[in-house]
Design a protein around this motif. Sequence first.
Motif, PDB file in Angstrom:
ATOM      1  N   GLU A  54      -6.472  -7.045  -2.921  1.00  0.00           N
ATOM      2  CA  GLU A  54      -5.752  -6.105  -2.064  1.00  0.00           C
ATOM      3  C   GLU A  54      -4.262  -6.074  -2.380  1.00  0.00           C
ATOM      4  O   GLU A  54      -3.690  -5.002  -2.603  1.00  0.00           O
ATOM      5  CB  GLU A  54      -5.933  -6.492  -0.600  1.00  0.00           C
ATOM      6  CG  GLU A  54      -7.356  -6.446  -0.094  1.00  0.00           C
ATOM      7  CD  GLU A  54      -7.457  -7.013   1.299  1.00  0.00           C
ATOM      8  OE1 GLU A  54      -7.466  -6.207   2.255  1.00  0.00           O
ATOM      9  OE2 GLU A  54      -7.512  -8.256   1.443  1.00  0.00           O
ATOM     10  N   GLN A  58      -4.277  -4.361  -5.904  1.00  0.00           N
ATOM     11  CA  GLN A  58      -4.262  -3.137  -5.090  1.00  0.00           C
ATOM     12  C   GLN A  58      -5.429  -2.202  -5.443  1.00  0.00           C
ATOM     13  O   GLN A  58      -5.243  -1.016  -5.738  1.00  0.00           O
ATOM     14  CB  GLN A  58      -2.917  -2.420  -5.241  1.00  0.00           C
ATOM     15  CG  GLN A  58      -1.734  -3.266  -4.767  1.00  0.00           C
ATOM     16  CD  GLN A  58      -0.409  -2.518  -4.793  1.00  0.00           C
ATOM     17  OE1 GLN A  58      -0.372  -1.294  -4.690  1.00  0.00           O
ATOM     18  NE2 GLN A  58       0.675  -3.263  -4.936  1.00  0.00           N
ATOM     19  N   LEU A  59      -6.637  -2.773  -5.367  1.00  0.00           N
ATOM     20  CA  LEU A  59      -7.825  -1.974  -5.653  1.00  0.00           C
ATOM     21  C   LEU A  59      -8.030  -0.914  -4.580  1.00  0.00           C
ATOM     22  O   LEU A  59      -7.857  -1.172  -3.390  1.00  0.00           O
ATOM     23  CB  LEU A  59      -9.058  -2.873  -5.730  1.00  0.00           C
ATOM     24  CG  LEU A  59      -9.094  -3.911  -6.851  1.00  0.00           C
ATOM     25  CD1 LEU A  59     -10.451  -4.595  -6.874  1.00  0.00           C
ATOM     26  CD2 LEU A  59      -8.782  -3.294  -8.213  1.00  0.00           C
ATOM     27  N   GLU A  60      -8.436   0.256  -5.004  1.00  0.00           N
ATOM     28  CA  GLU A  60      -8.651   1.374  -4.097  1.00  0.00           C
ATOM     29  C   GLU A  60     -10.083   1.384  -3.565  1.00  0.00           C
ATOM     30  O   GLU A  60     -11.016   0.965  -4.256  1.00  0.00           O
ATOM     31  CB  GLU A  60      -8.375   2.691  -4.825  1.00  0.00           C
ATOM     32  CG  GLU A  60      -6.949   2.822  -5.343  1.00  0.00           C
ATOM     33  CD  GLU A  60      -6.727   4.130  -6.082  1.00  0.00           C
ATOM     34  OE1 GLU A  60      -7.735   4.848  -6.308  1.00  0.00           O
ATOM     35  OE2 GLU A  60      -5.582   4.435  -6.432  1.00  0.00           O
ATOM     36  N   THR A  90     -14.218   0.725  -9.259  1.00  0.00           N
ATOM     37  CA  THR A  90     -12.957   1.147  -8.676  1.00  0.00           C
ATOM     38  C   THR A  90     -11.829   0.824  -9.647  1.00  0.00           C
ATOM     39  O   THR A  90     -12.041   0.199 -10.691  1.00  0.00           O
ATOM     40  CB  THR A  90     -12.706   0.454  -7.314  1.00  0.00           C
ATOM     41  OG1 THR A  90     -11.575   1.048  -6.690  1.00  0.00           O
ATOM     42  CG2 THR A  90     -12.437  -1.035  -7.493  1.00  0.00           C
ATOM     43  N   THR A  91     -10.623   1.250  -9.292  1.00  0.00           N
ATOM     44  CA  THR A  91      -9.433   0.980 -10.094  1.00  0.00           C
ATOM     45  C   THR A  91      -8.307   0.540  -9.167  1.00  0.00           C
ATOM     46  O   THR A  91      -8.382   0.682  -7.950  1.00  0.00           O
ATOM     47  CB  THR A  91      -8.996   2.227 -10.880  1.00  0.00           C
ATOM     48  OG1 THR A  91      -8.707   3.287  -9.951  1.00  0.00           O
ATOM     49  CG2 THR A  91     -10.086   2.685 -11.845  1.00  0.00           C
ATOM     50  N   GLY A  92      -7.256   0.025  -9.778  1.00  0.00           N
ATOM     51  CA  GLY A  92      -6.084  -0.374  -9.008  1.00  0.00           C
ATOM     52  C   GLY A  92      -4.861  -0.438  -9.898  1.00  0.00           C
ATOM     53  O   GLY A  92      -4.961  -0.619 -11.113  1.00  0.00           O
TER      54      GLY A  92
END
Length: 256
Positions: A54, A58-60, A90-92
């Motif tokens: 998080e 900062q994964l979305e 996911t990505t971040g």
Amino acid sequence: MKKTATAIALVLASTNVAALPLVDFWAGGYSWNTAYKGDISATASGEPFDLSLENTLQLEDSDNNVIWAAFEHPIPVVPNIQIRQTTLETTGMGSIDKSFEFGGETYSGNVTLDSNVNLNHTDLTLYWGLPLPVITVDFGLNIRQFDGELAINTGIAKLDAPIPMAFARVGGYLPFTGLSVMAEANYIGYGETNHMDYQVVARYTIPMIPVLDINVEAGYRAFQLNIDPTDFGGDSDDLTADIDMSGIFLGISLHL
């Protein structure tokens, strides 16, 4: 689109099989809105170092697709079969001011972290059901094959191990309403690994075609992955993580 076509093909191919007495075929899919929490393991100055999904990576949140099919029959000693494929990606875009090592690469302080997460997996479940009225009780063994990785910039940690898990499911329906509820779980605790995946779903059967049940479904799925890859034949460069993924889902299923 390709996965959706595969699910439809499975349903169509099952028509002749489902016509046999006491044989059931299920197929369905849902969209799962997933939030990501937890940490992955790296090293800093030779010591273990956790990277927050998080705050650091900062994964979305992401929408992930799940398709599944099940075949059930009345032969007591032969297990029923369920196959489920989950896309979990996911990505971040985060940053850090500390030097560390991850996935065979070294990162200097004050670096941008471009992350791509792929925890896709396929479940093959062999299970038996108890012959109870109104209530469904199933139990068995699930083999979960991961085909994933977590990449940060050019560093990559893979997760591609097959993981055996205990499987259980319980459910029930309200006669004459079309409503039913069900909960199922997969779990393993082995070595340093604890992995649980459970879901609760409410289902409404649309009364349209006598020989075909069309079901609208809504539920919640939680996926807790605390994994040490060396427990399953991996090495220290593979993904070591303590991740929680959860969220609601909406879907549809067919029953012949």
